[in-house]
Design an enzyme around this catalytic site. Sequence first.
Site, PDB file in Angstrom:
ATOM      1  CE  LYS A  87      67.659 -69.594  48.021  1.00 40.54           C
ATOM      2  NZ  LYS A  87      66.907 -70.310  47.192  1.00 40.54           N
TER       3      LYS A  87
HETATM    4  O1  G3P Z   1      63.900 -68.520  45.104  1.00 43.76           O
HETATM    5  C1  G3P Z   1      63.039 -68.132  46.387  1.00 43.76           C
HETATM    6  C2  G3P Z   1      61.518 -68.003  45.422  1.00 43.76           C
HETATM    7  O2  G3P Z   1      61.498 -69.404  45.389  1.00 43.76           O
HETATM    8  C3  G3P Z   1      60.719 -67.172  46.419  1.00 43.76           C
HETATM    9  O3  G3P Z   1      59.258 -67.430  45.616  1.00 43.76           O
HETATM   10  O4  G3P Z   1      57.374 -67.127  44.582  1.00 43.76           O
HETATM   11  O5  G3P Z   1      57.339 -67.879  46.788  1.00 43.76           O
HETATM   12  O6  G3P Z   1      58.092 -65.939  46.395  1.00 43.76           O
HETATM   13  P1  G3P Z   1      58.113 -67.078  46.268  1.00 43.76           P
END
Ligand code: G3P
Length: 218
Positions: A87
Amino acid sequence: MKFFIDTANLEQIREAYDLGVLDGVTTNPSLMAKEGIRGVENQCKHYVDICNIVKGDVSAEVIATDYKGMIKEGEELAALNQHIVVKVPCIADGIKAIKYFSGKGIRTNCTLVFSVGQALLAAKAGATYVSPFVGRLDDICEDGIALVGKIVEMYRYYDYSTQVLAASIRHTAHIIQCIEAGADVATCPLSAIKGLLNHPLTDAGLKKFLEDYNRVNG
Ligand code: G3P
């Protein structure tokens, strides 16, 4: 549409895998920190543990933000297990690194994508996946799902093979919206995946079936 779980929590990964519908896992440095995984050695072991559970694509993020550092880390991560997808953040050195990895047959997930232009660069560099962050766009009153739809349309128009991996999914309705937008993958918290099962008519129907069965069969 493929389902990935967006967590580094082994228990949740196991639970999603046991449901029989899990295709992969995405992690990021924040999710690893949430599980208290410290140090490169422990992080590598944790990625291998995840790979051994899911036996599908597992995104492991580089920490370096310069080209050379990303290449070094990415090659080490990719060597851990055949299921690792490196990633890489959508910055200039990240795009260069994705191009390098693509030439070496190392699969990549271009992360922190918030625009069609970024998604175009990721695809041109040969990313395996591109991760538009749905919830984080919604957080600032933009339309995260609309971005997923626009990237899907652009990739189809130009025939790019990069898969659209909708990330930052916060709830079950987001998953349904990702299906409608044509996302190839949605990476979701376990609660959002389990939420797909909820329907009052299923519960009421099952209750009635069992009542009728028991009335006749005792
Ligand atoms: O894969 C990216 C994700 O984990 C981000 O999620 O909820 O932190 O915006 P969030």
